[in-house]
Write a protein that holds these residues in place. Structure first.
Motif, short mmCIF file in Angstrom:
data_model
loop_
_atom_site.label_atom_id
_atom_site.label_comp_id
_atom_site.label_asym_id
_atom_site.label_seq_id
_atom_site.Cartn_x
_atom_site.Cartn_y
_atom_site.Cartn_z
N MET A 124 65.50 12.93 -28.63
CA MET A 124 65.66 13.49 -29.91
C MET A 124 65.94 13.14 -31.65
O MET A 124 67.25 11.83 -31.39
CB MET A 124 66.90 14.75 -30.10
N ALA A 125 65.37 13.34 -32.27
CA ALA A 125 64.94 12.50 -32.99
C ALA A 125 66.91 13.28 -34.37
O ALA A 125 67.51 14.13 -34.63
CB ALA A 125 64.37 13.68 -34.43
N SER A 126 67.81 12.23 -34.79
CA SER A 126 68.78 12.04 -35.59
C SER A 126 68.47 11.19 -37.08
O SER A 126 67.15 11.16 -36.90
CB SER A 126 70.41 11.78 -35.14
N THR A 127 69.14 11.07 -37.36
CA THR A 127 69.07 10.34 -38.91
C THR A 127 70.31 9.39 -39.00
O THR A 127 71.48 9.82 -39.04
CB THR A 127 68.72 11.28 -39.85
N SER A 128 70.14 8.38 -39.90
CA SER A 128 71.16 7.45 -40.91
C SER A 128 71.83 8.30 -41.63
O SER A 128 73.03 7.60 -41.87
CB SER A 128 70.33 6.59 -41.50
N SER A 129 71.42 9.91 -41.82
CA SER A 129 71.95 10.64 -42.93
C SER A 129 73.64 10.77 -42.38
O SER A 129 74.54 11.66 -42.80
CB SER A 129 71.30 11.65 -43.06
N VAL A 130 73.77 10.47 -41.06
CA VAL A 130 74.80 11.27 -40.50
C VAL A 130 75.89 10.21 -40.34
O VAL A 130 77.33 10.73 -40.88
CB VAL A 130 74.86 11.36 -38.55
#
Length: 332
Positions: A124-130
């Motif tokens: 699943m794709a997450s992001t550095s924004s977390v």
């Protein structure tokens, strides 16, 4: 392999599907082809994928739980890669409901479908924004990520937590992939590289936010896809952590940063664009925008432990590749 990919009309989804198809795998795509940005660009990506006989695509929204589950069941997928989402930090300030609908409700539907039709591995794709308000650099997967500074980041962190619970409850091997500023050919029109190239070629000034002092861990899309391909067979397993692992103590669940691990100043990125275009940019300097961190930098030790050394495309070469694609696609 049989692979099910959500978001195949999107930037990263298109590149992943094309690589899988070129490698001889069977890909079922699922995408809502929403109008967040130019629909014709999304249609062009899908048209390019449809040249491969082992590609099939279903147009549907993640919010349509029945269609999503039926499509996944027919796909008989060994690997599921969930990339579809409502993207964009700043747009989440203007249209928060679309993020709740696609990223929370839609991802919950995807997890339920996966629960019913168990694949070998869910990515699943997450992001550095977390990483949000974190000040410790580089960002490590083992750092707390509990201070998101945009709704987009909050929904992605929520996706991570939701996926962890499903991995624990239903024994679904799951890898969360935190992407860092991905760029390259077929990129999104709402991202800086696309905006800058378009404006410079039109003789318009570009806006430089953060007083030009922002740093980003830019990741060329081909490098990202290579990492994803190598991670696909590496199912997280309880009780088998690697050195410096983010593996959960209670679930077959792991978080991995996907990045080059070499942050660049935004102004150096602009200079690479100017070189590739053969034009100097006129620009105006702006303060930081709400929801944006000043710097992103990935700790990539775990990624290297998992898959070994990866190609790292230099900024100049990556930007030149995008510019060549842009000129050809838009006949500039």
């Amino acid at each position: 392999m049989q692979v099910f990919v959500t978001g195949t009309a999107g930037f990263i989804g298109y590149h992943l599907a094309r690589r899988l198809l070129e490698d001889g795998h069977v890909v079922t795509g699922f995408d809502g082809v929403t109008d967040y940005y130019d629909v014709s660009l999304k249609r062009s990506r899908l048209a390019a994928l449809q040249q491969y006989p082992q590609f099939s695509a279903i147009e549907g929204r993640l919010e349509d739980a029945g269609l999503l589950s039926e499509t996944l069941e027919r796909a008989q997928a060994e690997i599921v890669v969930h990339l579809a989402a409502q993207a964009g930090v700043r747009y989440s300030i203007e249209q928060p409901q679309s993020y709740i609908s696609a990223n929370l409700v839609g991802t919950a539907n995807l997890l339920e479908a996966v629960r019913a039709h168990k694949p070998r591995h869910l990515l699943m794709a997450s992001t550095s924004s977390v990483y949000g308000g974190n000040t410790k650099l580089p960002f490590s997967e083992r750092d707390a990520a509990d201070a998101p500074i945009s709704l987009y980041a909050a929904t992605k962190k929520s996706n991570e937590v939701m996926a962890h619970s499903y991995a624990h409850l239903f024994d679904i091997p799951t890898t969360m992939l935190r992407f860092f500023t991905v760029y390259g050919p077929w990129g999104r029109p709402d991202m800086a590289l696309f905006k800058f190239v378009s404006a410079i070629l039109a003789g318009q000034p570009i806006e430089i936010f953060g007083e030009g002092k922002m740093r980003r861990d830019f990741t060329f899309v081909d490098d990202l896809i290579e990492a994803m391909i190598r991670i696909m067979p590496l199912r997280p397993e309880l009780g088998q952590p690697l050195q410096g692992d983010s593996l959960s103590a209670v679930a077959p669940y792991r978080v991995v940063n996907l990045a080059g691990g070499h942050p660049e100043l935004l102004m150096d990125f602009v200079a690479a664009i100017e070189t590739a275009l053969g034009h100097k940019a006129a620009y105006t300097i702006k303060p930081m925008q709400a929801g944006d961190p000043r710097e992103t930098a990935a700790d990539t030790a775990l990624l290297r432990e998992l898959v070994g050394d990866l190609p790292r495309t230099p900024i100049k070469a990556g930007v030149a590749s995008f510019v060549a694609w842009y000129r050809q696609y838009y006949r500039v």
